[in-house]
Each structure stands twice: as C-alpha cells, then as structure tokens.
Design a protein around this motif. Structure first.
Motif, PDB file in Angstrom:
ATOM      1  N   LEU A  42       0.832  -1.203   0.000  1.00  0.00           N
ATOM      2  CA  LEU A  42       0.000   0.000   0.000  1.00  0.00           C
ATOM      3  C   LEU A  42       0.871   1.260   0.000  1.00  0.00           C
ATOM      4  N   ARG A  43       1.908   1.279   0.850  1.00  0.00           N
ATOM      5  CA  ARG A  43       2.810   2.446   0.876  1.00  0.00           C
ATOM      6  C   ARG A  43       3.504   2.620  -0.463  1.00  0.00           C
ATOM      7  N   ARG A  44       3.944   1.523  -1.070  1.00  0.00           N
ATOM      8  CA  ARG A  44       4.644   1.588  -2.357  1.00  0.00           C
ATOM      9  C   ARG A  44       3.728   2.122  -3.450  1.00  0.00           C
ATOM     10  N   GLN A  45       2.493   1.599  -3.521  1.00  0.00           N
ATOM     11  CA  GLN A  45       1.542   2.050  -4.539  1.00  0.00           C
ATOM     12  C   GLN A  45       1.189   3.523  -4.350  1.00  0.00           C
ATOM     13  N   THR A  46       1.015   3.924  -3.092  1.00  0.00           N
ATOM     14  CA  THR A  46       0.679   5.325  -2.809  1.00  0.00           C
ATOM     15  C   THR A  46       1.833   6.231  -3.204  1.00  0.00           C
ATOM     16  N   ARG A  47       3.055   5.834  -2.853  1.00  0.00           N
ATOM     17  CA  ARG A  47       4.236   6.633  -3.194  1.00  0.00           C
ATOM     18  C   ARG A  47       4.349   6.790  -4.712  1.00  0.00           C
ATOM     19  N   ILE A  48       4.193   5.692  -5.455  1.00  0.00           N
ATOM     20  CA  ILE A  48       4.290   5.742  -6.921  1.00  0.00           C
ATOM     21  C   ILE A  48       3.209   6.648  -7.496  1.00  0.00           C
ATOM     22  N   ALA A  49       1.978   6.494  -6.998  1.00  0.00           N
ATOM     23  CA  ALA A  49       0.870   7.309  -7.518  1.00  0.00           C
ATOM     24  C   ALA A  49       1.110   8.786  -7.268  1.00  0.00           C
ATOM     25  N   LEU A  50       1.574   9.133  -6.080  1.00  0.00           N
ATOM     26  CA  LEU A  50       1.790  10.554  -5.770  1.00  0.00           C
ATOM     27  C   LEU A  50       2.968  11.124  -6.551  1.00  0.00           C
ATOM     28  N   TYR A  51       4.044  10.358  -6.688  1.00  0.00           N
ATOM     29  CA  TYR A  51       5.182  10.860  -7.464  1.00  0.00           C
ATOM     30  C   TYR A  51       4.850  10.988  -8.955  1.00  0.00           C
ATOM     31  N   ASN A  52       3.871  10.231  -9.434  1.00  0.00           N
ATOM     32  CA  ASN A  52       3.469  10.345 -10.840  1.00  0.00           C
ATOM     33  C   ASN A  52       2.525  11.516 -11.091  1.00  0.00           C
ATOM     34  N   CYS A  53       2.029  12.135 -10.037  1.00  0.00           N
ATOM     35  CA  CYS A  53       1.151  13.301 -10.199  1.00  0.00           C
ATOM     36  C   CYS A  53       1.979  14.526 -10.585  1.00  0.00           C
ATOM     37  N   SER A  54       1.365  15.392 -11.345  1.00  0.00           N
ATOM     38  CA  SER A  54       2.048  16.641 -11.698  1.00  0.00           C
ATOM     39  C   SER A  54       2.043  17.574 -10.488  1.00  0.00           C
ATOM     40  N   ASP A  55       2.893  18.588 -10.542  1.00  0.00           N
ATOM     41  CA  ASP A  55       2.942  19.553  -9.447  1.00  0.00           C
ATOM     42  C   ASP A  55       1.605  20.264  -9.279  1.00  0.00           C
ATOM     43  N   ALA A  56       0.903  20.508 -10.384  1.00  0.00           N
ATOM     44  CA  ALA A  56      -0.400  21.177 -10.316  1.00  0.00           C
ATOM     45  C   ALA A  56      -1.423  20.310  -9.581  1.00  0.00           C
ATOM     46  N   VAL A  57      -1.425  19.024  -9.869  1.00  0.00           N
ATOM     47  CA  VAL A  57      -2.363  18.121  -9.192  1.00  0.00           C
ATOM     48  C   VAL A  57      -2.031  18.030  -7.713  1.00  0.00           C
ATOM     49  N   LEU A  58      -0.756  17.907  -7.384  1.00  0.00           N
ATOM     50  CA  LEU A  58      -0.362  17.861  -5.977  1.00  0.00           C
ATOM     51  C   LEU A  58      -0.787  19.142  -5.255  1.00  0.00           C
ATOM     52  N   GLU A  59      -0.624  20.274  -5.935  1.00  0.00           N
ATOM     53  CA  GLU A  59      -1.035  21.550  -5.338  1.00  0.00           C
ATOM     54  C   GLU A  59      -2.550  21.580  -5.130  1.00  0.00           C
ATOM     55  N   ASP A  60      -3.303  21.026  -6.070  1.00  0.00           N
ATOM     56  CA  ASP A  60      -4.763  20.977  -5.937  1.00  0.00           C
ATOM     57  C   ASP A  60      -5.205  20.189  -4.706  1.00  0.00           C
ATOM     58  N   ILE A  61      -4.476  19.132  -4.374  1.00  0.00           N
ATOM     59  CA  ILE A  61      -4.861  18.352  -3.198  1.00  0.00           C
ATOM     60  C   ILE A  61      -4.118  18.797  -1.936  1.00  0.00           C
ATOM     61  N   GLY A  62      -3.375  19.867  -2.053  1.00  0.00           N
ATOM     62  CA  GLY A  62      -2.733  20.469  -0.883  1.00  0.00           C
ATOM     63  C   GLY A  62      -1.427  19.826  -0.471  1.00  0.00           C
ATOM     64  N   LEU A  63      -0.718  19.267  -1.435  1.00  0.00           N
ATOM     65  CA  LEU A  63       0.564  18.627  -1.142  1.00  0.00           C
ATOM     66  C   LEU A  63       1.666  19.200  -2.005  1.00  0.00           C
ATOM     67  N   SER A  64       2.880  18.996  -1.546  1.00  0.00           N
ATOM     68  CA  SER A  64       4.044  19.277  -2.378  1.00  0.00           C
ATOM     69  C   SER A  64       4.854  17.989  -2.457  1.00  0.00           C
ATOM     70  N   ARG A  65       5.823  17.944  -3.323  1.00  0.00           N
ATOM     71  CA  ARG A  65       6.632  16.733  -3.453  1.00  0.00           C
ATOM     72  C   ARG A  65       7.336  16.387  -2.139  1.00  0.00           C
ATOM     73  N   GLY A  66       7.674  17.395  -1.374  1.00  0.00           N
ATOM     74  CA  GLY A  66       8.327  17.160  -0.084  1.00  0.00           C
ATOM     75  C   GLY A  66       7.416  16.515   0.950  1.00  0.00           C
ATOM     76  N   ASP A  67       6.107  16.599   0.748  1.00  0.00           N
ATOM     77  CA  ASP A  67       5.153  16.017   1.693  1.00  0.00           C
ATOM     78  C   ASP A  67       4.912  14.524   1.456  1.00  0.00           C
ATOM     79  N   ILE A  68       5.290  14.030   0.306  1.00  0.00           N
ATOM     80  CA  ILE A  68       4.922  12.666  -0.072  1.00  0.00           C
ATOM     81  C   ILE A  68       5.462  11.625   0.912  1.00  0.00           C
ATOM     82  N   GLU A  69       6.734  11.681   1.240  1.00  0.00           N
ATOM     83  CA  GLU A  69       7.309  10.681   2.141  1.00  0.00           C
ATOM     84  C   GLU A  69       6.661  10.730   3.517  1.00  0.00           C
TER      85      GLU A  69
END
Length: 75
Positions: A42-69
């Motif tokens: 589950l952690r691996r799939q979530t990490r892959i899915a979030l890292y595959n998101c664009s910066d705009a999508v991450l911003e839309d859900i209130g995250l940055s790349r630094g928040d993923i881990e």
C-alpha cells in the motif's frame, strides 16, 4: 449422601500442548508477515501514484513533493 470427586487428567501426550502453542505462534507470525507485506504494498503504490502526479495536481490536493514521504510513512 454421595460424594463427587473431580480429578484432573493430563493429556496423553504432554508435548501436545507445546505443539499447539507453537502452532498458534507460527500462525500469528504468518498473519503478521502478511499484514506487513500488505502495508508495504500500500505504501509503495501510494508513493508511486503521488510521485506520478504533476505539481499542479499535488497543489490541488494540498501537497508538495516534499510532503509525499511524510504522508506515505503514516500509512
């Protein structure tokens, strides 16, 4: 008046109790291992899915790349 006496009987094979406890322990260990593997997947799939998101999508859900881990480690 009749008296009733109770006597405790021992198992025919005294190691049967030990074998049962060992079996239960191994079963618990096996279940724990399966749960740990599922949590890792589950952690691996979530990490892959979030890292595959664009910066705009991450911003839309209130995250940055630094928040993923941090997010993944809480799963």
């Amino acid at each position: 008046m009749a008296t009733v006496t109770f006597s405790e009987t021992l198992p025919l094979n005294p190691t049967a109790g030990y074998a049962q406890r060992i079996g239960l322990s191994l079963g618990t260990l096996f279940i724990s291992m399966i749960e740990a593997i599922e949590a890792y997947k589950l952690r691996r799939q979530t990490r892959i899915a979030l890292y595959n998101c664009s910066d705009a999508v991450l911003e839309d859900i209130g995250l940055s790349r630094g928040d993923i881990e941090g997010i993944v480690s809480k799963l």
